[in-house]
Motif scaffolding. Sequence first.
Motif, PDB file in Angstrom:
ATOM      1  N   VAL A  46      29.307  35.594  36.955  1.00 30.43           N
ATOM      2  CA  VAL A  46      29.934  35.153  35.713  1.00 30.43           C
ATOM      3  C   VAL A  46      30.354  33.702  35.897  1.00 30.43           C
ATOM      4  N   THR A  50      34.689  33.449  29.640  1.00 31.83           N
ATOM      5  CA  THR A  50      35.941  34.145  29.908  1.00 31.83           C
ATOM      6  C   THR A  50      35.615  35.588  30.273  1.00 31.83           C
ATOM      7  N   PRO A  51      36.477  36.258  31.022  1.00 29.96           N
ATOM      8  CA  PRO A  51      36.219  37.669  31.337  1.00 29.96           C
ATOM      9  C   PRO A  51      35.985  38.525  30.099  1.00 29.96           C
ATOM     10  N   VAL A  71      31.756  40.552  41.924  1.00 29.33           N
ATOM     11  CA  VAL A  71      32.463  39.292  41.692  1.00 29.33           C
ATOM     12  C   VAL A  71      32.650  38.606  43.043  1.00 29.33           C
ATOM     13  N   SER A  75      30.958  33.399  41.240  1.00 24.44           N
ATOM     14  CA  SER A  75      31.552  33.602  39.922  1.00 24.44           C
ATOM     15  C   SER A  75      32.773  32.694  39.767  1.00 24.44           C
ATOM     16  N   ASP A  76      33.131  32.425  38.527  1.00 28.88           N
ATOM     17  CA  ASP A  76      34.282  31.560  38.270  1.00 28.88           C
ATOM     18  C   ASP A  76      35.548  32.142  38.888  1.00 28.88           C
ATOM     19  N   THR A  79      37.824  35.424  37.764  1.00 32.56           N
ATOM     20  CA  THR A  79      37.047  36.424  37.036  1.00 32.56           C
ATOM     21  C   THR A  79      37.498  37.840  37.368  1.00 32.56           C
TER      22      THR A  79
END
Length: 244
Positions: A46, A50-51, A71, A75-76, A79
Motif C-alpha cells: 500500500v 489512506t488505509p 504490511v 508500504s507507507d 498503514t
Amino acid sequence: MESLDTVLAAHRAYLLGWNIGAAGGPDLTTYRSDVPHVTLNGVLRVAGHTPSEALVEARLRLRGVPRIWWVGPDSDAGTADGLVALGATEVARMPIMTVALDAAGDAPTPAGLHIAETTDLDAFVAAYARVSGIPAEGVAATIEREKAFSGDGTVIRLAGRLDDGRIVGTAVAWLSHGLVTLYFVGTQPEQRRQGIGAAMTRAALDLAREHGACTAALTSSPIAEAVYRRLGFQPVGEFRLLTF
C-alpha cells in the motif's frame, strides 16, 4: 547482498505468480488465487493510499476469498496501525530474513531422506497443504494453480522422500531478481525434530547457488526462526500480517 527493496520485489513477484485477479499497480498490489487459504490471496503493498481507501479497493478485488495483508517496509508508514484502527486483526509478525549463500551454515541430511526436484504436483501439494493449513477441499484448486503458476522468475519444487517414497519434507525455491526466496518449507508432523526442515532449506540453497544466486531470503514463522538463524539467516525487516 541484495537490497531489502530487491528482496521485497522478489516476494511480490512470487505471490503474483498465483494471481488470477486484478493485481493493480505498485501503489496497491493485490493477488488472488481463489484457493481457500488466507495467505494465497491478499494485499502486498500500500503506497499513496489512506488505509480506508486501500481497504475499499482491496475488498472489491478480493471479495469472496480469505485474504491477508502483508504490511512490510515497502508500504507507507502507519498503514498497519491504520488498518487495525479500521478493524483489522494482526495475526502475526514475521521477520524477513536473508543470508549470503557463501556464508550459509551446513545442515546434514538425515539418514533415509532423499531430496530432489519434483514435478509430481499432486503429491507435493498434498504434502505442503497438510503442513500449511490448506483445507482438504482446497487441495485440488491449489494443484491447478501450481500447474498454471506463471511469474517473473523460475520456481523449483523440492521434495524430501523416505525410502518408501513418502514425501516428508517440502521446499519451494523461487529464483527471481537475482536471489532465491523460499516458500512452503515444511515437515510432516510425525517426522519433525529430525533435521528435515534444515536439510530441505540447505538443499534449496545449494540448488540456488548452482543457478547463480548469491543471496537467499524468506519470511519465518516464530517456530522456525531458530532453525534459520542456525543456517546463518538474519532479520532485515518485518511483515505485519493482518486480516479483517
